[in-house]
Scaffold this motif. Sequence first.
Motif, PDB file in Angstrom:
ATOM      1  N   VAL A 112       0.863  -1.221   0.000  1.00 11.79           N
ATOM      2  CA  VAL A 112       0.000   0.000   0.000  1.00 11.79           C
ATOM      3  C   VAL A 112       0.875   1.238   0.000  1.00 11.79           C
ATOM      4  O   VAL A 112       0.631   2.195  -0.752  1.00 11.79           O
ATOM      5  CB  VAL A 112      -0.932  -0.023   1.248  1.00 11.79           C
ATOM      6  N   ARG A 113       1.915   1.222   0.857  1.00  9.35           N
ATOM      7  CA  ARG A 113       2.783   2.402   0.958  1.00  9.35           C
ATOM      8  C   ARG A 113       3.417   2.711  -0.410  1.00  9.35           C
ATOM      9  O   ARG A 113       3.463   3.869  -0.862  1.00  9.35           O
ATOM     10  CB  ARG A 113       3.882   2.124   1.985  1.00  9.35           C
ATOM     11  N   ASN A 114       3.876   1.625  -1.103  1.00  7.54           N
ATOM     12  CA  ASN A 114       4.496   1.849  -2.417  1.00  7.54           C
ATOM     13  C   ASN A 114       3.507   2.440  -3.413  1.00  7.54           C
ATOM     14  O   ASN A 114       3.855   3.333  -4.188  1.00  7.54           O
ATOM     15  CB  ASN A 114       5.050   0.519  -2.961  1.00  7.54           C
ATOM     16  N   ARG A 115       2.258   1.944  -3.355  1.00 10.15           N
ATOM     17  CA  ARG A 115       1.247   2.505  -4.284  1.00 10.15           C
ATOM     18  C   ARG A 115       0.974   3.976  -3.958  1.00 10.15           C
ATOM     19  O   ARG A 115       0.790   4.798  -4.855  1.00 10.15           O
ATOM     20  CB  ARG A 115      -0.041   1.676  -4.219  1.00 10.15           C
ATOM     21  N   LEU A 116       0.970   4.268  -2.645  1.00  7.77           N
ATOM     22  CA  LEU A 116       0.739   5.678  -2.256  1.00  7.77           C
ATOM     23  C   LEU A 116       1.882   6.560  -2.751  1.00  7.77           C
ATOM     24  O   LEU A 116       1.664   7.692  -3.218  1.00  7.77           O
ATOM     25  CB  LEU A 116       0.613   5.794  -0.730  1.00  7.77           C
ATOM     26  N   LEU A 117       3.095   6.018  -2.675  1.00 10.49           N
ATOM     27  CA  LEU A 117       4.228   6.806  -3.176  1.00 10.49           C
ATOM     28  C   LEU A 117       4.123   7.006  -4.698  1.00 10.49           C
ATOM     29  O   LEU A 117       4.480   8.055  -5.229  1.00 10.49           O
ATOM     30  CB  LEU A 117       5.557   6.121  -2.802  1.00 10.49           C
ATOM     31  N   ASP A 118       3.588   5.964  -5.393  1.00 10.49           N
ATOM     32  CA  ASP A 118       3.368   6.119  -6.845  1.00 10.49           C
ATOM     33  C   ASP A 118       2.356   7.229  -7.140  1.00 10.49           C
ATOM     34  O   ASP A 118       2.514   8.021  -8.069  1.00 10.49           O
ATOM     35  CB  ASP A 118       2.867   4.796  -7.446  1.00 10.49           C
ATOM     36  N   ILE A 119       1.270   7.227  -6.327  1.00  8.14           N
ATOM     37  CA  ILE A 119       0.241   8.273  -6.505  1.00  8.14           C
ATOM     38  C   ILE A 119       0.856   9.653  -6.261  1.00  8.14           C
ATOM     39  O   ILE A 119       0.592  10.619  -6.996  1.00  8.14           O
ATOM     40  CB  ILE A 119      -0.957   8.022  -5.560  1.00  8.14           C
ATOM     41  N   ARG A 120       1.718   9.711  -5.248  1.00  9.90           N
ATOM     42  CA  ARG A 120       2.369  10.981  -4.937  1.00  9.90           C
ATOM     43  C   ARG A 120       3.228  11.408  -6.136  1.00  9.90           C
ATOM     44  O   ARG A 120       3.259  12.596  -6.522  1.00  9.90           O
ATOM     45  CB  ARG A 120       3.230  10.828  -3.685  1.00  9.90           C
ATOM     46  N   GLN A 121       3.930  10.458  -6.765  1.00  6.66           N
ATOM     47  CA  GLN A 121       4.757  10.754  -7.933  1.00  6.66           C
ATOM     48  C   GLN A 121       3.891  11.278  -9.096  1.00  6.66           C
ATOM     49  O   GLN A 121       4.262  12.233  -9.793  1.00  6.66           O
ATOM     50  CB  GLN A 121       5.491   9.459  -8.338  1.00  6.66           C
ATOM     51  N   ALA A 122       2.722  10.618  -9.256  1.00  8.47           N
ATOM     52  CA  ALA A 122       1.809  11.054 -10.327  1.00  8.47           C
ATOM     53  C   ALA A 122       1.335  12.491 -10.076  1.00  8.47           C
ATOM     54  O   ALA A 122       1.218  13.304 -11.007  1.00  8.47           O
ATOM     55  CB  ALA A 122       0.615  10.111 -10.401  1.00  8.47           C
ATOM     56  N   LEU A 123       1.086  12.786  -8.806  1.00  9.37           N
ATOM     57  CA  LEU A 123       0.662  14.154  -8.447  1.00  9.37           C
ATOM     58  C   LEU A 123       1.761  15.149  -8.794  1.00  9.37           C
ATOM     59  O   LEU A 123       1.491  16.244  -9.300  1.00  9.37           O
ATOM     60  CB  LEU A 123       0.384  14.244  -6.940  1.00  9.37           C
ATOM     61  N   LEU A 124       2.990  14.743  -8.557  1.00  6.43           N
ATOM     62  CA  LEU A 124       4.124  15.610  -8.847  1.00  6.43           C
ATOM     63  C   LEU A 124       4.191  15.916 -10.348  1.00  6.43           C
ATOM     64  O   LEU A 124       4.378  17.058 -10.770  1.00  6.43           O
ATOM     65  CB  LEU A 124       5.405  14.926  -8.383  1.00  6.43           C
ATOM     66  N   GLN A 125       4.010  14.872 -11.151  1.00  9.24           N
ATOM     67  CA  GLN A 125       4.034  15.082 -12.605  1.00  9.24           C
ATOM     68  C   GLN A 125       2.904  16.004 -13.053  1.00  9.24           C
ATOM     69  O   GLN A 125       3.053  16.791 -13.979  1.00  9.24           O
ATOM     70  CB  GLN A 125       3.911  13.741 -13.318  1.00  9.24           C
ATOM     71  N   GLU A 126       1.776  15.866 -12.378  1.00 11.97           N
ATOM     72  CA  GLU A 126       0.613  16.725 -12.726  1.00 11.97           C
ATOM     73  C   GLU A 126       0.907  18.189 -12.417  1.00 11.97           C
ATOM     74  O   GLU A 126       0.549  19.074 -13.162  1.00 11.97           O
ATOM     75  CB  GLU A 126      -0.598  16.239 -11.930  1.00 11.97           C
TER      76      GLU A 126
END
Lengths: 647, 122
Positions: A149-163
């Motif tokens: 879960v933590r890794n997926r949350l970090l992925d979401i955070r990365q996606a937010l950064l790209q946005e």
Amino acid sequence: MNIRNALSVVLAFFSLSLVLFSWSQGTVAYKNYQRVSEQLTIDSARNSLLAATVRLQDDSYKIAQLGSAVSEFSSSDVILNAAADQLRNVARVLNETGDVELRRLSAALLREVDIISLYAAEFANTVALQDRDIQSVQLFQLLAKLDLVRNRLLDIRQALLQEAGFTTTTMASLHLVRTYVVTVNSYFHDIRVGILQELQEDIGLRARGIENIRDQTQSLLAFDIMYSNVVELVDDDIRRSAESLSDTLTTFYVPAQDRLLLGLETSAELEAVQDAWLGATEQVDQLIENALVSIFERSQMTLTSDRNDALSTLRRSLAISFFVFLTLGFSLFFIVRHIVSPLDELRGRMQNIVDGNLKPFAKGDFLLKDIHAIADALRVFRIAEVQRDRSRHTQLKLYAQISETHQMLQSDMKSAAQVQLALLPRPGKIADFYFSTFFEPSKMLAGDTFDHFRLSENRVGLFQIDVAGHGAAAGLVSVAAQIAARRALRSLKPHINLADAMSTLNAHWNSELTYFTMVMAELDATSNTGKLVQAGHPHPLLLKKDGPLTRLGNGGLPVGVVSDAEFEEIEFPFHPGDRLIIFTDGAYENANKNNEIYTEERFLQFLTDNVACDTNNLVHNVRELLKAWSGIDNLSDDVSLMVVERL
Amino acid sequence: MAAVTLLTKDIQVLKSRIGIDVDQTPRNLAFCNYTILEDRVFVVLDTLNDERFNEHPYTKNDPFIRFYAGAPLTYLTDVHLGAFCLLDSNPRADFSRGDMAELTDYADQAVQIMVEQLVQND
């Protein structure tokens, strides 16, 4: 196209350009503001997401502690649910932005929230188990799932950064440092969970786990060294928290961990080194938390400042646009009020003047000096036109008066000319003499006159007069002279000298009247002689039958010049067939169109050439000569010719 | 103030006047003496700034003339009967070409009226 229409078109284009320019400026400023505002929201959301992730990590750590029996479960601990709530809030914020991509990420977050909630329930069930071993196994299984879960949350955070992207180098630097902290945190979390797992293992089984932990630690230190070089590039104040963390890790935590790992391998002084390690862990934990808070505050501060700048730019852009349109409006008002309208007014005035409508116009109050000068000049033009009108009116009145006076004069002159003509004798025979005459005044009235009449049975008298000048004055004087000459000749007794008669006439002539030239003659058919007296008149000519042309007379002074002048009588033979020719100087002094005088010499030659003509033809030829030379209607001097033939 | 003046050897006769009480003045005090010297409009924007008039009795005393504009009444060439003049107790900043033209026109009309009366009397 008039000036108003032309100006409307030009200003419409100008206004449109201004609107487009202002619109583009305003739109850019607004979009910038909107973008920075969104970044601020996303940054906040990312931070919350990170905080939730860290909390999840903390929860995992607590679960690991429970699993390794380092600590006991307390019902006051809120495991997982707090992180779920925090993530739910982040999802809500992202959903509210309205951005499609952000909503998608929001949905992904909610799915993770649901999963975490399931895990929270699973955790609650696990801690309720009595069997410690089973409980420990399940807790570490849960930890593995939470890691995913933590890794997926970090992925979401990365996606937010790209946005969101980066707007400034400061934000990029902050991202770099934050990434460092987050990565260290991940390593740190994995390592400490690993250590906790090893704590509950039997000493014989620890070797592999400890080796693994040492590898991870080496990776952490390698990452730390590599990133320290990169972090060197960013500003001092930004990297300070990272440096502090790095120092604590390398100089404090890693030695403590090494001692613990040694303790785990040897079981010597395990309690003491374990406490030291837990203390170091807490310190690192605290540093990570502080670093993240400090980076978040800094990024929020930067973005808020950026947003305020964007807002200021937007406000400035709107204010400039407002001022530009205000200026445009004022310019339009000024141009229409003080240029276009006055020009319209002046055009109307000009057209009035051109159309002859010369009513005075109001002085007008024109702000611009140029317009005022034009208006003033128009007043001058109007007055000039008024005066021209008045002059034209006066001129026409004068013309009417002149015309009336001229007609009266013409009428008077016509009457006078008729009187003058009536005074002249008709051609024809008197006694044994035949008279043929030619008379042509240059003006309506002539200064020339003549007469011939019977003096006794065989005697005739004749005279010819040329008053100086011509026109009305000379005409009237010629009448007076004719009366005086007729009286002088009629009262002439036989054998009285003609010169005495001329002298008497001269002496009695009113000195205020114009002088005149004259020839006076008496012809006697009995004695076949003639006599004459010449007073300044052209020489009479004697044309003997078959003989040459002879000039008679000695000149003499005109009558009226000298009151006691003396005259001479000339006597000449005058036989049948002889002709006497008397003429005024107009016979040879009229000019042709080249302003050339005919001259007496040429006139005498003309008569010589025409001696063979009979009397009437001779007179006719003289008339034709004048007609050819200067034209009968263009005579500059009166012409009189008298030819007397002895029958 | 406005007047149509005629100049005799000794006096100035105000044949027509508005805002002026007297109907004649001594010739030597007439502003119009200057007007009849030339064929164009004679203007004094402020008598106090003109040394010919700053000590004039009509400037220093009633009617306290500060502004004068006069157009000569031209009857024949070089024969100026008097003037059509404007007077003011306040100075003016400007007397434009348009003002001069209109004043000249009034003078011409005055002469025309006088000439027509002369013809009728004959």
